[in-house]
Design an enzyme around this catalytic site. Structure first.
Site, short mmCIF file in Angstrom:
data_model
loop_
_atom_site.label_atom_id
_atom_site.label_comp_id
_atom_site.label_asym_id
_atom_site.label_seq_id
_atom_site.Cartn_x
_atom_site.Cartn_y
_atom_site.Cartn_z
N ARG A 110 7.91 -13.48 -0.99
CA ARG A 110 8.34 -13.38 0.68
C ARG A 110 9.00 -13.81 1.48
NH1 ARG A 110 3.15 -9.49 -1.09
NH2 ARG A 110 2.71 -8.39 0.51
N ARG A 131 -8.87 -1.19 -0.26
CA ARG A 131 -8.64 -2.84 0.52
C ARG A 131 -8.83 -2.78 1.54
NH1 ARG A 131 -2.72 -3.66 -2.05
NH2 ARG A 131 -2.10 -4.62 -0.52
N ARG A 151 -2.49 6.99 -0.71
CA ARG A 151 -3.06 6.22 -1.79
C ARG A 151 -4.91 5.72 -1.09
NH1 ARG A 151 -0.78 0.24 -2.70
NH2 ARG A 151 -1.65 -0.19 -0.98
N ARG A 161 1.64 -5.93 8.01
CA ARG A 161 2.26 -5.98 7.12
C ARG A 161 4.07 -5.52 7.20
NH1 ARG A 161 -1.46 -2.84 3.54
NH2 ARG A 161 -0.46 -3.65 1.31
N LYS A 165 5.82 -1.36 -6.48
CA LYS A 165 6.27 -1.97 -7.16
C LYS A 165 5.00 -2.57 -8.92
CE LYS A 165 6.07 -5.17 -3.40
NZ LYS A 165 5.46 -4.90 -2.69
P1 AMP Z 1 0.04 -7.46 -2.19
O1 AMP Z 1 -0.99 -6.93 -2.77
O2 AMP Z 1 1.41 -7.75 -2.34
O3 AMP Z 1 0.70 -5.99 -0.59
O4 AMP Z 1 0.11 -8.39 -0.77
C1 AMP Z 1 -1.79 -7.95 0.07
C2 AMP Z 1 -1.62 -9.51 0.64
O5 AMP Z 1 -1.64 -10.82 -0.12
C3 AMP Z 1 -0.35 -9.64 1.48
O6 AMP Z 1 -0.08 -9.31 2.91
C4 AMP Z 1 -0.77 -10.84 1.93
O7 AMP Z 1 -1.05 -10.50 3.07
C5 AMP Z 1 -0.77 -11.47 0.63
N1 AMP Z 1 0.32 -12.19 -0.52
C6 AMP Z 1 0.83 -11.43 -1.02
N2 AMP Z 1 1.73 -11.93 -1.59
C7 AMP Z 1 2.01 -13.01 -1.01
C8 AMP Z 1 2.99 -14.12 -0.31
N3 AMP Z 1 4.35 -14.29 -1.21
N4 AMP Z 1 2.83 -14.62 0.45
C9 AMP Z 1 2.45 -14.47 1.12
N5 AMP Z 1 1.54 -13.64 1.43
C10 AMP Z 1 1.49 -13.30 0.17
#
Ligand code: AMP
Length: 301
Positions: A88, A139, A127, A150, A13
């Site tokens: 989400r 990360r 990654r 996740r 994404k």
């Molecule tokens: P991402 O970088 O999008 O994979 O997000 C990393 C982490 O941020 C996720 O595993 C969640 O813990 C948190 N996170 C990001 N976006 C959201 C969202 N829209 N709702 C809830 N948690 C989020």
């Protein structure tokens, strides 16, 4: 343009969002990036989200909706935005809809990148290896245990959004396992405005066939559903047409026709019989005369 990029962690994404930013001059709004920045800056939101994120769980809806509301209000988002990692959950999607409606805005499309879980695991392993090789900090949630959580969270809470946006006619999907360039091209195609269909030229009216007979070259109507109903209607109207025709030419009943026919043929037969009879009697008289003359001649001799 206002878009949502939907897809599991590691689907690509972020990469595709960057390309859309360059192409359309709109901003990328990644809740993951915003939350990581908040964690780094140790803001109240960051402190609340830190451990949740490290475990690979979802941060509460009210926290992320608050972040997005603030971000969308900023001037650089006026031209449009790509939401990456938000919404989400269905509750977040509903909150977003209300938020946009308040501003008189609507989403243009929701694009889902579809990727199998085993490929996601490999991508994230790569990654991590690349980040380590570059000497970058990895990360906190990029490890096998967090990743599994996740993915579970994605399937349980985020995947239902495909259905949610499909019902709204906004959902489009593409194969996220293709190469980066192929995915970019596919997204480009999905975002092309729908080309209005050319008006089809008027169809020639088929030559009127006799009732019950189909015009040459036309396939028989389907016998299922609508086809059956249509053929029943056609049969009814053909019957109607036939009876109308009968009335118009005042067709005599069958009995009367055969009576008339037999009277006519009897008359003709009688005439034929008379003619034969008179011919025969003429022939008889002639032959009688001939034999009388022959007798007289013999006597004279
Ligand atoms: P991402 O970088 O999008 O994979 O997000 C990393 C982490 O941020 C996720 O595993 C969640 O813990 C948190 N996170 C990001 N976006 C959201 C969202 N829209 N709702 C809830 N948690 C989020």
């Amino acid at each position: 343009m206002r878009l949502i990029l939907l897809g599991p962690p590691g689907a690509g994404k972020g990469t595709q969002a960057q390309r859309l930013v360059e192409k359309h001059g709109i901003v990328q709004l990644s809740t993951g990036d915003m939350l990581r920045a908040a964690v780094k800056a140790e803001t109240p939101v960051g402190l609340r989200a830190k451990d949740i994120m490290a475990r690979g769980e979802l941060v509460p809806d009210d926290v992320v909706v608050g972040i997005i509301e603030e971000r969308i209000a900023q001037p650089d988002a006026r031209k449009g935005f790509i939401l990456d990692g938000f919404p989400r959950t269905v509750a977040q999607a509903e909150a977003l809809e209300k938020l946009l409606a308040k501003k008189g805005l609507k989403l243009d499309a929701v694009i889902e990148l579809e990727v199998d879980d085993d490929i996601l695991l490999k991508r994230i392993e790569n990654r991590v290896a690349e980040m380590k090789a570059r000497g970058e900090a990895v990360r906190a949630d990029d490890n096998a245990e967090s990743l599994k959580k996740r993915l579970d969270a994605y399937h349980a809470q985020t995947a239902p959004l495909s259905h949610y946006y499909r019902k709204k006619g906004l959902h489009k999907a593409t194969d996220g396992m293709a190469s980066i360039d192929e995915v970019t091209a596919a997204i480009g195609n999905l975002l092309k405005p729908a080309v209005p269909r050319k008006k089809a030229p008027p169809r020639k009216r088929a030559a009127r066939a006799a009732p019950g007979r189909r015009p040459a070259g036309r396939k028989p109507a389907s016998r299922s559903g609508a086809g059956r109903a249509a053929s029943k209607t056609a049969q009814k109207s053909a019957k109607k047409a036939r009876s109308g025709l009968k009335k118009a030419v005042k067709v005599r009943p069958k009995k009367a026709v055969s009576k008339a026919r037999s009277a006519k043929s009897a008359k003709a037969a009688g005439a034929r019989h008379k003619a034969v009879k008179s011919r025969n009697s003429t022939r008889n008289r002639a032959s009688k005369a001939r034999s009388g003359r022959d007798r007289r001649l013999t006597k004279r001799r």
